[in-house]
Design a protein around this motif. Sequence first.
Motif, PDB file in Angstrom:
ATOM      1  N   UNK A   1      -7.669  -2.646   5.387  1.00 17.79           N
ATOM      2  CA  UNK A   1      -6.561  -2.050   4.651  1.00 17.79           C
ATOM      3  C   UNK A   1      -7.050  -1.153   3.517  1.00 17.79           C
ATOM      4  N   UNK A   2      -8.188  -1.500   2.943  1.00 15.34           N
ATOM      5  CA  UNK A   2      -8.741  -0.698   1.844  1.00 15.34           C
ATOM      6  C   UNK A   2      -9.643   0.430   2.346  1.00 15.34           C
ATOM      7  N   UNK A   3      -9.762   0.550   3.702  1.00 11.56           N
ATOM      8  CA  UNK A   3     -10.573   1.613   4.316  1.00 11.56           C
ATOM      9  C   UNK A   3     -12.021   1.579   3.835  1.00 11.56           C
ATOM     10  N   UNK A   4     -12.548   0.377   3.681  1.00  9.44           N
ATOM     11  CA  UNK A   4     -13.951   0.212   3.289  1.00  9.44           C
ATOM     12  C   UNK A   4     -14.815   0.340   4.536  1.00  9.44           C
ATOM     13  N   UNK A   5     -15.796   1.251   4.538  1.00 10.52           N
ATOM     14  CA  UNK A   5     -16.650   1.399   5.735  1.00 10.52           C
ATOM     15  C   UNK A   5     -17.523   0.162   5.937  1.00 10.52           C
ATOM     16  N   UNK A   6     -17.297  -0.518   7.034  1.00  9.22           N
ATOM     17  CA  UNK A   6     -18.057  -1.733   7.317  1.00  9.22           C
ATOM     18  C   UNK A   6     -18.215  -1.863   8.828  1.00  9.22           C
TER      19      UNK A   6
ATOM     20  N   UNK B   1      -7.815 -15.991  18.511  1.00  7.20           N
ATOM     21  CA  UNK B   1      -7.116 -15.451  19.672  1.00  7.20           C
ATOM     22  C   UNK B   1      -5.980 -14.517  19.267  1.00  7.20           C
ATOM     23  N   UNK B   2      -5.563 -14.568  18.003  1.00  5.57           N
ATOM     24  CA  UNK B   2      -4.409 -13.781  17.558  1.00  5.57           C
ATOM     25  C   UNK B   2      -4.804 -12.610  16.664  1.00  5.57           C
ATOM     26  N   UNK B   3      -5.745 -12.798  15.749  1.00  5.41           N
ATOM     27  CA  UNK B   3      -6.114 -11.730  14.830  1.00  5.41           C
ATOM     28  C   UNK B   3      -7.460 -12.057  14.182  1.00  5.41           C
ATOM     29  N   UNK B   4      -7.869 -11.201  13.261  1.00  5.21           N
ATOM     30  CA  UNK B   4      -9.122 -11.410  12.534  1.00  5.21           C
ATOM     31  C   UNK B   4      -8.830 -12.132  11.223  1.00  5.21           C
ATOM     32  N   UNK B   5      -9.885 -12.456  10.476  1.00  2.00           N
ATOM     33  CA  UNK B   5      -9.699 -13.194   9.230  1.00  2.00           C
ATOM     34  C   UNK B   5      -8.998 -12.334   8.190  1.00  2.00           C
ATOM     35  N   UNK B   6      -8.427 -12.980   7.197  1.00  2.00           N
ATOM     36  CA  UNK B   6      -7.708 -12.250   6.155  1.00  2.00           C
ATOM     37  C   UNK B   6      -8.654 -11.388   5.334  1.00  2.00           C
ATOM     38  N   UNK B   7      -9.881 -11.858   5.128  1.00  2.00           N
ATOM     39  CA  UNK B   7     -10.869 -11.040   4.413  1.00  2.00           C
ATOM     40  C   UNK B   7     -11.118  -9.729   5.151  1.00  2.00           C
ATOM     41  N   UNK B   8     -11.336  -9.799   6.469  1.00  3.57           N
ATOM     42  CA  UNK B   8     -11.589  -8.583   7.246  1.00  3.57           C
ATOM     43  C   UNK B   8     -10.358  -7.682   7.300  1.00  3.57           C
ATOM     44  N   UNK B   9      -9.171  -8.288   7.317  1.00  3.63           N
ATOM     45  CA  UNK B   9      -7.952  -7.475   7.288  1.00  3.63           C
ATOM     46  C   UNK B   9      -7.885  -6.621   6.028  1.00  3.63           C
TER      47      UNK B   9
ATOM     48  N   UNK C   1       0.823  -1.211   0.000  1.00  2.00           N
ATOM     49  CA  UNK C   1       0.000   0.000   0.000  1.00  2.00           C
ATOM     50  C   UNK C   1       0.852   1.255   0.000  1.00  2.00           C
ATOM     51  N   UNK C   2       2.006   1.208   0.658  1.00  2.00           N
ATOM     52  CA  UNK C   2       2.882   2.377   0.744  1.00  2.00           C
ATOM     53  C   UNK C   2       3.739   2.568  -0.502  1.00  2.00           C
ATOM     54  N   UNK C   3       4.234   1.486  -1.078  1.00  2.00           N
ATOM     55  CA  UNK C   3       5.261   1.606  -2.114  1.00  2.00           C
ATOM     56  C   UNK C   3       4.848   1.106  -3.499  1.00  2.00           C
ATOM     57  N   UNK C   4       3.739   0.378  -3.614  1.00  2.00           N
ATOM     58  CA  UNK C   4       3.377  -0.212  -4.912  1.00  2.00           C
ATOM     59  C   UNK C   4       2.009   0.249  -5.404  1.00  2.00           C
ATOM     60  N   UNK C   5       1.035   0.325  -4.523  1.00  2.00           N
ATOM     61  CA  UNK C   5      -0.340   0.631  -4.927  1.00  2.00           C
ATOM     62  C   UNK C   5      -0.419   1.966  -5.660  1.00  2.00           C
ATOM     63  N   UNK C   6      -1.162   1.969  -6.771  1.00  2.00           N
ATOM     64  CA  UNK C   6      -1.353   3.193  -7.542  1.00  2.00           C
ATOM     65  C   UNK C   6      -0.233   3.530  -8.488  1.00  2.00           C
ATOM     66  N   UNK C   7       0.829   2.721  -8.512  1.00  2.00           N
ATOM     67  CA  UNK C   7       1.953   2.961  -9.426  1.00  2.00           C
ATOM     68  C   UNK C   7       2.014   1.785 -10.406  1.00  2.00           C
ATOM     69  N   UNK C   8       1.460   1.973 -11.570  1.00  2.00           N
ATOM     70  CA  UNK C   8       1.305   0.863 -12.518  1.00  2.00           C
ATOM     71  C   UNK C   8       2.628   0.217 -12.925  1.00  2.00           C
TER      72      UNK C   8
END
Length: 454
Positions: free
Chosen positions: A418-423, A406-414, A176-183
């Motif tokens: 990360x995409x800042x989708x309001x949910x 016990x450690x984290x949420x599912x990869x889908x929710x992650x 997201x920091x170094x690749x996204x949006x740079x084709x």
Amino acid sequence: VKIFGIVCSVSAGFVIGKEGPLIHIGSAIGANMATLPGVWRLPWFKGELWPLRFRNDRDKRDFVSSGAAAGVATAFGSPTGGLCFALEEASTFWQLSLTWRTYFCTMLAVSVLWMLQSWADGGDSYFPRMKYGQPGVKFPMLHLWEMPFIAIPAIIGGLMGAAFCQLNKHISEWRKLFVAGRKPRQIAQVLLVIFINVTVLAILPKIFDRCNVQVPNYECNGYQNQYYCGGTTVVANPTESSTTCNYTCKSQEFYDSFHCAKTNDNGDKLFSSTGTLTWNTWDNVIFALFHDDGEFDKMSLVLFTIALFFLANITYGIAVPSGLFVPCILMGAGYGRLQGEIMKSLAPHSNIHPGVWAMLGAASMLAGVTRITITITVILFETTGEWCLLLPTMAIVIISKTIADQFNISLYDMHVELKNIPFVEPDPPEHIEGLMAGDVMSKGCICCNMIPTI
């Protein structure tokens, strides 16, 4: 574009599945069926009101849910699994009428799929197809003394699933920091990842491999005998050609000799343990792990599982259509088969079938990464037909999901975060449970008197 992209990405050899893009394709078709964009440009629809019938939020959500369910159903040939996925994961709102509509949609989708597959294979009849076949036709599914050992793949699946999600989250944050949006960088990343995938999978058999004896698996059940021969009895010791009638029993295994000799000094056919796992399509690899009675070398299974863990992590999230189910099935089947081979070597006369443990391992890894339960259980049973493993699979799925949670949420929710989708989740996060309204209010708030003065 999505259809063309998934064909290319799967053909390229990425460690990905096709169910994710098929969900998106089905959802897009459903949304377009509800709104019918551009319909007013057609002369015979001008002035008609019925195309507007489904142009509302509720019906559009229902069409999208049914489309997502159809995508899962066609990816695995699992109509009920598609319905369960829409209910458990894809839909925010659910109603009773949507149940039978979605079920009808998945039934039609899988029916068309099976008919097209029968036609493509040159068949002259409509015959149901189990995508991965039955892994334990010959032997009992699980002995009673094996039942306590189902905790092992459940714990491994929960821990590996949580580790997979956490590692992919860090990789996705870096992208997201170094690749996204740079084709140009996105294209370079895709080329780099496919180079890594192909190189690692190509050199694994060179690093370590062992040639083992192929064990034919031509067992046919009573239904197959009845379908082909009109009989109801199971052949006692079936071989490739049945002696009771003129038909060929379908082989249940998949082997690849790779660089091994065709036969050994005794005339037995040989197969490459690592080459079978890395130099084939992923469907064939799953089929081999579930069905092959030949012994897979334990070090080959360890290297295969570790390699896929990291390859799937760096692949999921790049700019190609990709899914998670197939990589999770492969990783889980790898360590599940490893446990089955170890148990079989420790108890060689107990008729342990390692393919059954591969299936249980696949269920545990799926639950550890995706955190869905009913869908995993139904899909595995509809694609293998092993309903007698229902209770062990349910137990493994619940244990793996509980440990991973016990450690984290599912990869889908992650990735939603990360995409800042309001949910808005149905349950509040743990750190805000028990808070009162006063806990979030300003300390210097202005209050009104109970009896105001005029």
